[in-house]
Design a protein around this motif. Sequence first.
Motif, PDB file in Angstrom:
ATOM      1  N   SER A  25      90.151  38.569  19.563  1.00  0.00           N
ATOM      2  CA  SER A  25      91.360  38.494  18.732  1.00  0.00           C
ATOM      3  C   SER A  25      91.586  39.776  17.934  1.00  0.00           C
ATOM      4  CB  SER A  25      91.282  37.291  17.787  1.00  0.00           C
ATOM      5  OG  SER A  25      90.301  37.497  16.794  1.00  0.00           O
ATOM      6  N   ALA A  28      94.466  43.178  18.818  1.00  0.00           N
ATOM      7  CA  ALA A  28      95.788  43.497  18.264  1.00  0.00           C
ATOM      8  C   ALA A  28      95.707  44.537  17.145  1.00  0.00           C
ATOM      9  CB  ALA A  28      96.463  42.228  17.754  1.00  0.00           C
ATOM     10  N   ASP A  33     101.628  48.574  20.620  1.00  0.00           N
ATOM     11  CA  ASP A  33     102.488  47.433  20.943  1.00  0.00           C
ATOM     12  C   ASP A  33     102.814  47.349  22.425  1.00  0.00           C
ATOM     13  OD1 ASP A  33     102.556  46.586  18.312  1.00  0.00           O
ATOM     14  OD2 ASP A  33     104.452  47.606  17.870  1.00  0.00           O
ATOM     15  N   GLN A  54     101.203  41.414  23.089  1.00  0.00           N
ATOM     16  CA  GLN A  54     101.280  39.952  23.060  1.00  0.00           C
ATOM     17  C   GLN A  54     100.937  39.355  24.425  1.00  0.00           C
ATOM     18  OE1 GLN A  54     101.362  38.229  20.256  1.00  0.00           O
ATOM     19  NE2 GLN A  54     101.412  40.236  19.264  1.00  0.00           N
ATOM     20  N   LEU A  57      97.121  39.653  24.798  1.00  0.00           N
ATOM     21  CA  LEU A  57      96.449  38.624  24.004  1.00  0.00           C
ATOM     22  C   LEU A  57      96.582  37.248  24.654  1.00  0.00           C
ATOM     23  CD1 LEU A  57      97.377  39.767  20.397  1.00  0.00           C
ATOM     24  CD2 LEU A  57      95.115  39.868  21.480  1.00  0.00           C
ATOM     25  N   ALA A  58      97.747  36.948  25.213  1.00  0.00           N
ATOM     26  CA  ALA A  58      97.943  35.667  25.901  1.00  0.00           C
ATOM     27  C   ALA A  58      96.999  35.556  27.105  1.00  0.00           C
ATOM     28  CB  ALA A  58      99.392  35.516  26.336  1.00  0.00           C
TER      29      ALA A  58
END
Length: 141
Positions: A25, A28, A33, A54, A57-58
Amino acid sequence: MTTVPRQTTAHPHTGILRTIYADLSKLAEYAADDMVLHRADRSVEDPGLCRGVQAVLAHEQALLRLTGNTLVMDVEHIAANEYFGAVLGILRATHPQDIAMPFCGLWRFEGGCIVEHWENAYRVAELLHLFTPTASRTTTG
């Protein structure tokens, strides 16, 4: 050819990578980005790209879910400089069954941020098979 003086101490990117492998985690906090992830299951037909922090991370969260949150990446070696980082270790999980497989993560940095990552597992097909739920596996007779 450009030469860069050899460092005698670990580069700060080594610490960043160690932090990420201890807690996915945290990615990020260090990623651009628009970072790009090249998944371990990439092929010529499907380059397996995740674009954007994002999406990356998913993808990582999905891997954790597939292993019932038992996924651990035991880091054995990290080498890093201003541009790249390489992490060698053993990927382990106990769900849906015991997994212990060598991996190599290659990371590219720009301006101190992670901009690209290549996942590499020793036997990708075997790893994907282990992540497939037993009920959906097909058997041949």
